[in-house]
Each structure stands twice: as C-alpha cells, then as structure tokens.
Design a protein around this motif. Structure first.
Motif, PDB file in Angstrom:
ATOM      1  N   HIS A 326       1.059  -1.211   0.043  1.00 28.09           N
ATOM      2  CA  HIS A 326       0.043   0.038   0.150  1.00 28.09           C
ATOM      3  C   HIS A 326       0.856   1.109   0.069  1.00 28.09           C
ATOM      4  CE1 HIS A 326      -3.875   1.974   0.641  1.00 28.09           C
ATOM      5  NE2 HIS A 326      -3.225   2.605   1.387  1.00 28.09           N
ATOM      6  N   ASP A 327       1.641   1.337  -0.893  1.00 31.73           N
ATOM      7  CA  ASP A 327       2.544   2.582  -1.148  1.00 31.73           C
ATOM      8  C   ASP A 327       2.030   3.791  -1.023  1.00 31.73           C
ATOM      9  OD1 ASP A 327       4.752   4.102  -1.524  1.00 31.73           O
ATOM     10  OD2 ASP A 327       4.916   3.631  -3.790  1.00 31.73           O
ATOM     11  N   LEU A 328       2.690   4.669  -0.214  1.00 33.49           N
ATOM     12  CA  LEU A 328       2.036   6.129   0.161  1.00 33.49           C
ATOM     13  C   LEU A 328       3.182   7.104  -0.073  1.00 33.49           C
ATOM     14  CD1 LEU A 328       0.039   5.543   3.239  1.00 33.49           C
ATOM     15  CD2 LEU A 328      -0.941   5.724   1.122  1.00 33.49           C
ATOM     16  N   TRP A 329       4.089   6.649  -0.510  1.00 36.04           N
ATOM     17  CA  TRP A 329       5.623   7.442  -0.760  1.00 36.04           C
ATOM     18  C   TRP A 329       6.196   7.506  -2.102  1.00 36.04           C
ATOM     19  CZ3 TRP A 329       4.529   3.221   2.311  1.00 36.04           C
ATOM     20  CH2 TRP A 329       3.918   3.264   3.588  1.00 36.04           C
ATOM     21  N   ASP A 330       5.378   7.075  -3.013  1.00 39.84           N
ATOM     22  CA  ASP A 330       6.366   7.104  -4.450  1.00 39.84           C
ATOM     23  C   ASP A 330       7.351   6.143  -4.402  1.00 39.84           C
ATOM     24  OD1 ASP A 330       6.717   7.390  -7.086  1.00 39.84           O
ATOM     25  OD2 ASP A 330       7.314   9.631  -7.035  1.00 39.84           O
ATOM     26  N   TYR A 331       7.396   4.979  -3.717  1.00 41.43           N
ATOM     27  CA  TYR A 331       8.532   3.945  -3.816  1.00 41.43           C
ATOM     28  C   TYR A 331       8.418   2.948  -4.621  1.00 41.43           C
ATOM     29  CZ  TYR A 331       9.903   5.860   1.051  1.00 41.43           C
ATOM     30  OH  TYR A 331      10.495   6.650   2.083  1.00 41.43           O
ATOM     31  N   ASP A 332       8.112   3.615  -6.027  1.00 40.21           N
ATOM     32  CA  ASP A 332       8.224   2.770  -6.958  1.00 40.21           C
ATOM     33  C   ASP A 332       9.527   1.633  -7.052  1.00 40.21           C
ATOM     34  OD1 ASP A 332       6.188   4.010  -8.106  1.00 40.21           O
ATOM     35  OD2 ASP A 332       7.580   5.284  -9.218  1.00 40.21           O
ATOM     36  N   LEU A 333       9.334   0.384  -7.687  1.00 37.86           N
ATOM     37  CA  LEU A 333      10.794  -0.213  -7.920  1.00 37.86           C
ATOM     38  C   LEU A 333      11.175   0.490  -9.155  1.00 37.86           C
ATOM     39  CD1 LEU A 333       9.593  -2.168  -5.767  1.00 37.86           C
ATOM     40  CD2 LEU A 333      10.308  -4.022  -7.080  1.00 37.86           C
ATOM     41  N   ALA A 334      12.244   1.385  -8.893  1.00 43.61           N
ATOM     42  CA  ALA A 334      12.819   2.239 -10.081  1.00 43.61           C
ATOM     43  C   ALA A 334      13.948   1.395 -10.927  1.00 43.61           C
ATOM     44  CB  ALA A 334      13.030   3.452  -9.425  1.00 43.61           C
ATOM     45  N   SER A 335      14.533   0.597 -10.300  1.00 50.12           N
ATOM     46  CA  SER A 335      15.738  -0.152 -10.738  1.00 50.12           C
ATOM     47  C   SER A 335      15.243  -1.495 -11.581  1.00 50.12           C
ATOM     48  CB  SER A 335      16.598  -0.501  -9.713  1.00 50.12           C
ATOM     49  OG  SER A 335      17.028   0.829  -8.940  1.00 50.12           O
ATOM     50  N   GLN A 336      16.251  -1.511 -12.620  1.00 54.25           N
ATOM     51  CA  GLN A 336      16.210  -2.735 -13.334  1.00 54.25           C
ATOM     52  C   GLN A 336      16.485  -4.085 -12.302  1.00 54.25           C
ATOM     53  OE1 GLN A 336      18.915  -3.118 -16.520  1.00 54.25           O
ATOM     54  NE2 GLN A 336      17.835  -4.980 -17.674  1.00 54.25           N
ATOM     55  N   PRO A 337      15.742  -5.263 -12.446  1.00 51.98           N
ATOM     56  CA  PRO A 337      16.225  -6.248 -11.705  1.00 51.98           C
ATOM     57  C   PRO A 337      17.550  -6.842 -12.355  1.00 51.98           C
ATOM     58  CG  PRO A 337      13.834  -6.657 -12.280  1.00 51.98           C
ATOM     59  CD  PRO A 337      14.224  -5.430 -13.070  1.00 51.98           C
ATOM     60  N   THR A 338      18.260  -7.281 -11.310  1.00 46.14           N
ATOM     61  CA  THR A 338      19.639  -7.752 -11.725  1.00 46.14           C
ATOM     62  C   THR A 338      19.866  -9.050 -11.521  1.00 46.14           C
ATOM     63  OG1 THR A 338      20.666  -5.871 -10.948  1.00 46.14           O
ATOM     64  CG2 THR A 338      22.042  -7.527 -11.358  1.00 46.14           C
ATOM     65  N   LEU A 339      20.027 -10.043 -12.749  1.00 46.07           N
ATOM     66  CA  LEU A 339      20.127 -11.366 -12.582  1.00 46.07           C
ATOM     67  C   LEU A 339      21.530 -11.882 -12.411  1.00 46.07           C
ATOM     68  CD1 LEU A 339      17.803 -12.715 -15.548  1.00 46.07           C
ATOM     69  CD2 LEU A 339      17.370 -11.829 -13.097  1.00 46.07           C
TER      70      LEU A 339
END
Length: 645
Positions: A326-339
């Motif tokens: 329930h994001d209320l802070w603009d805490y998107d997952l902004a980074s590419q996942p790293t394999l």
C-alpha cells in the motif's frame, strides 16, 4: 510512475578489452546483457592504467532539450548498445542514432517525428534494444532490428543497417502504444502522460515493454500493463496487468471491489530483465495511483510495488514478491532487476537482486521466488489522515542492511554552510513531523526519509560475478511532503509561499499534495552529508564491504557526497565506472575497496549509465553527458574514453 525531479550531475561510460583481443566485444543490451548485470569481461583497462584514459572521440546529438515543449522536462540519459562495430542510441527527442564505435562518426539518423507541441510528463528515452532475426541472412532487409520507443507513444522497428523502418512491423514500422491503455489524452490536451522511457526487453522473438505513467494526477489514470509484441509483425502476443481486473485473478479478492475498477498505473517504468534459459521476464512495478494517498485503493495493492516473474511465452505470473505494501511514498521499484549467480550457503544460486528506493537490496531465487536472505514484516507508523488505511507492517530484508538513512530526522541531523543556515534547518526540523521510513503523509509538513527519489533509482546496480560484489549508488536526500485538503489546494498553490514545491492534484481523492527536496534557503540539503553514496555489497554474505561519499559539493569542492542519477558498471579487471553525481564528473573506483583511481570532468552532467566495449582490439568507455533536465549542466555529448594508442 516515474520520478521527475531532484538536483545533481553526471554519468555514462564504456570500454575494456585485452590488447590481444581483436574481435568486437560489446554491450548488447541497456544493462550490458539481458539480465542487467552491467558487467564487462574486458580487462584492457585496469586499476594500474585507468589513470591514463583520454578522450578518444566525442559525438554531439545536436539537441539540448528541443524534443519537448518544456525543455526542462527533457534530458539526454541514453546508454548506447553495440552491434557489429556500431553504437545505437536515442536522443532526448527520441531520434535514433547510429555511430561508428571506433571513431564516433555518424552512420545514420532516424527522425522519430515525435510531436514537439506537447508537454511530456518525463521527456527522456534511455536507449534502444536489438533483435537479430534467426530466420533470414545478414544481407536481408531488417535482419537486425533496432527497437526504440518514442516520446509520443510509439514503438519503432528500424533496420540496424540503415535506419529505415521495418515496414512489416505494425503500421509502416511502428506500433501505437497508446492503444488499449485507457489513455487519458484527448485532442487539444497539451500534456502526454503515457510514455515508454526504458528500452524494451527482448525474449524469444518478442519485444516486451512497460510504461511511464505521469504521477499523481488522479485515481483514474492509464493502465500499467506490460505487453509483448511479435518482433517481426508487431502483433500483440500477450498483456499482463499488475492490477487484477476480474475474479479469475488469484489476488482479486485482496482488492476492494469498487476501488479496483478505477485502480490505475502500478506500471513498470524501469527496465525489465529476461532470463533466456528459463524464458522468464522479471518486472519491477511501481505504485498504484496516486502515490501519496491510497484511501481509494485499500489493501496491500498487489501486484503494485513488486518484483514479478512472468512466463515469457504467455505473460502469466510465475511468482511475485511485494516489497512495499500500500505505497504512500512513491516508492516505485525504479531499478532494473539484476540477474546474478550468487554463492549462498555453500551452493551457487541463480538469483535476482532488486534494488529499491528504500535503500534495500532484496535477493530472490530466480526459479521459486524464495528470498535468499529472510524477509521479516515489521510494524510501521499508522498516524494517517482520515480515510487512509496504511499497511500495519512492511517487509524488511534481514540482509544486506539498508544503504541509506531510514530513521527519523532530528535536530542533531541539521546541517548548514553557516551558522544562520544551520539554525534555520534546526528550526524547520523541530517544527516538522518525522517518524522515519513509512510514516504516512499528513496535512502537517512531514520529512520523508528516504525521499521519493531514492535510495536507488533508475540507474540500478552492477554485479561482479567473480568477486560476488554488487555496486550500488544511492541518494540520501530527504523530502518534505504534505497533503492538502481539496478545497485549499488552489489557494495554497497560488499563494506564492510554495513556489519551489511540486504540486499534484490527486483528483478523485480528498487531498492534493505538495513536495520538495528538504533544502535550506541556500539550496543545500538541510541534513548532514553524505547526500549520495557508492557502496560495494558482498552478496555472498549480505554485508557491506565498503561505502564512500560520491560527488563534490557545488559551493565548496569537497567530496561530501551529492545526489545522483545514473548507475555504475563493473569490469573483470576490478574497476567500477560511474558518473551520476550532479558534479559533472566521471570516476573509476577499485571494485574491491572503493578506492578512487580516476576522476575526469565531463563537458556536461553525466546523468546516465556508462557502457564499455572493444572494437579493433581497443577498449572504450562511453557515457552520455546531457545533464539532468533543469538541474545540472546541459549538454548533448556522447564521450568515449580509451587508453592511448
């Protein structure tokens, strides 16, 4: 949803290869490879000779933000890719450019003809992707295709040989990405809030795209769907929506039936990663809209703010992990996942590392989604505005530890360039609310730490498989956030008291919102430095190996650590290359220790991620020096460095 502001400087690099090597060795995808490792096996440039690097060539795009109506929303942040001796990239106006990798001379340029009469919510494009058709020969038309998103919502397919459109793809070489996304754009509207800013992912003859949706306009915004298109025809193969739309979806019951009908976004604007062997697509999603008030979307809001693994053939969900409830802070997952293949508990694990704006690195088994380091749910503050229902807990990884400050900001954290500045910051801290990470936004001014810019942002991390070290650049830059009752929004926005704040409507909710970086009257952050760091994390043990400030302050040239946008790369020889910091510098560090080995001033801000490659037996390091919108030195430079002949 993509973050649109801060204040800081440079980044983007490339180059490394053994002198004995004569074959081209390159950077085939935005993140170096399809899994976003940002790792190069090249070893010509070493810790011993890196200080000898010199400018090999400079290419200029000829653009300084002309791609959008408001130039401050435009930036040159591309990371090129290499194919058969040519670099491919996009300009700030999303023209596609092919440049000779050895000399920097133009080979061809394709004008995307994106509309320049519009305001775009985020006027950037970070690069292109490559697909080579296995069913036709090298001399065939469009044997190798460059896929590039445009500002105005199209996906282009171009012949890598000459830049001509691949006529069999979509309509005359383009697919309309505004179709079927519940676009809120109407003729006569000068704003375009649905874009694709990251290069597509390529898997099994499919081109897979997420989207950037303009933040905080309303509850009802565009759909955050991830779509796969056939690489030859442009036909839609599958579509996945992070928000469930009917009762057949297993998580539909977790959503409020009325809220889910209007629930929007949760889009993946950061780059996606793919695992060709497992035929999996790894997707980092953002917040459901709007970011700072969730009363119209009660519940955890899965699969927003999650890393999910999708079946590359069908788009069906294999597994998912929500990293912010329930994001209320603009805490998107902004980074590419790293394999990454990680040595863990005596075995080698095919893993995926997800960096976050909260400053954590979460690590999962690629097949099962099980965390390599335990994740615990911890109680978080609950004092929200009427109508809001925060999640009572949030997921914290046991290891690695957080890479940024996450606690309350106190008067002891105040900082200033002089006594007056320091006292002013202390007074403001004392007057504002600060309860640490995950405090719900309030009508009272509140200090949000980390801020919505991160932690980690779109630059991602780099992983050295030999040393098992993940290198991450992060920001330690608190923000001031306040909700505004709807009937007070217009008056407050026009009062003149908040001219340096960013205001958002959040239509369909009882509250608007305003926010800004927490800075003094002199424009310097009001908390102690560092405001940006570079860290080396031992992923085998989950411990921080080293952490250093990154970036010189603008007033006094001291390495106090500045905010930064862009990411690092690592090489087999033991080097980390990064610009990112808003001080216009490009640097090399020792991967093992974090020791600074090379430092050069760029002609403009390096808010991009570097890349490295070898052609003709010579290793090059390349970075886009374009600056960050209105906040650092603007430029149109693509700069290549190499060792002297």
């Amino acid at each position: 949803m993509e973050n649109r502001f801060i204040a800081v400087v440079p980044m983007v690099l490339a180059c490394a290869v053994s002198a004995a090597q004569s074959v081209d060795t390159g950077w085939s995808a935005y993140g170096g490879d399809s899994g976003g490792s940002r790792y190069s096996a090249l070893t010509q440039i070493t810790p011993e000779n890196v200080a000898e690097l010199e400018v090999a060539w400079v290419f200029r795009t000829g653009e300084l933000g002309q791609g959008v109506k408001d130039w401050r929303r435009s930036a040159f942040e591309a990371t090129p890719i290499l194919y058969e001796g040519t670099l491919y990239l996009t300009t700030s106006a999303t023209d596609v450019v092919a440049v000779d990798a050895a000399t920097g001379t133009l080979r061809w340029r394709h004008a995307s003809e994106s509309r320049k009469d519009l305001h775009y919510s985020d006027g950037v494009s970070r690069g292109v992707s490559l697909w080579v058709d296995p069913d036709n020969g090298p001399d065939a038309t469009c044997h190798a295709r460059i896929f590039a998103p445009t500002l105005d919502g199209r996906l282009l397919a171009l012949d890598a040989a000459n830049g001509n459109p691949c006529a069999d793809f979509g309509e005359h070489g383009a697919v309309n990405l505004l179709r079927d996304v519940r676009s809120q754009f109407e003729e006569g509207d000068e704003w375009r809030d649905y874009l694709v800013t990251s290069p597509p992912a390529i898997l099994d003859d499919k081109v897979i795209v997420g989207s950037s949706v303009g933040d905080n306009r309303a509850v009802l915004e565009e759909l955050g769907i991830v779509r796969a298109f056939d690489a030859r025809s442009g036909a839609l193969v599958w579509s996945w929506d992070p928000i469930p739309r009917d009762a057949s979806n297993p998580v539909y019951a977790e959503w409020d039936p009325q809220g889910v009908a209007k629930a929007s976004a949760a889009n993946a604007w950061a780059p996606l990663s793919v695992d060709p062997q497992r035929h999996l697509v790894f997707v980092p999603t953002g917040s459901a809209s709007p970011d700072f008030y969730g009363g119209e979307r009660p519940g955890d809001n899965r699969w927003a703010n999650s890393i999910v693994a999708l079946d590359g053939e069908t788009g069906s969900l294999k597994w998912g992990r929500q990293l912010v409830h329930h994001d209320l802070w603009d805490y998107d997952l902004a980074s590419q996942p790293t394999l990454a293949d990680i040595d863990h508990d005596g075995r080698r694990v095919a893993a995926v590392i997800q960096a976050t704006k909260t400053g954590f690195l979460y690590t999962f088994d690629r097949d099962s989604g099980e965390p390599l380091f335990p994740i615990v749910e911890r109680a978080v503050p609950q004092d929200a505005v009427p109508g809001e229902q925060p999640s009572p807990t949030q997921p914290f990884p046991v290891a690695p530890p957080g890479l940024v400050r996450q606690g309350p900001v106190t008067v002891d954290d105040a900082w200033g360039l002089g006594l007056f500045d320091w006292l002013s910051c202390r007074k403001r801290i004392k007057a504002m609310r600060s309860e640490g990470m995950f405090q719900p936004p309030a009508i009272k001014d509140s200090i949000m730490q980390p801020g919505n810019a991160g932690g980690s942002n779109w630059g991602g991390i780099a992983f050295d498989p030999q040393r098992q070290i993940a290198v991450a650049n992060t920001m330690d830059l608190p923000f001031v956030v306040a909700l505004i009752p709807r009937d007070e929004l217009k008056a407050q926005a026009e009062s003149g008291r908040y001219d340096d704040f960013d205001f958002s409507r959040q239509a369909g909710t009882p509250y608007g919102m305003r926010r800004q970086t927490f800075k003094s009257a002199l424009g310097i952050p009001c908390v102690k430095p560092p405001w940006g760091t570079l860290s080396g994390v031992d992923m085998a043990t989950g411990t921080i190996k080293w952490r250093i400030p990154l970036g010189l302050t603008p007033v006094v040239p001291m390495n106090l650590g500045m905010p930064n946008l862009g990411g690092p790369i690592v090489t087999a020889s033991g080097l980390v290359f990064i610009a990112a910091s808003f001080d216009d510098h490009l640097r090399a560090f020792a991967t093992d220790t974090g020791k600074l080995l090379w430092d050069v001033k760029l002609p403009a801000g390096g808010q991009a991620t570097p890349m490295t490659y070898a052609v003709g037996g010579r290793q090059y390091l390349v970075i886009a020096a374009g600056g960050y919108k209105g906040d650092s030195t603007r430029g149109d430079y693509l700069v290549a460095y190499a060792l002297p002949h």
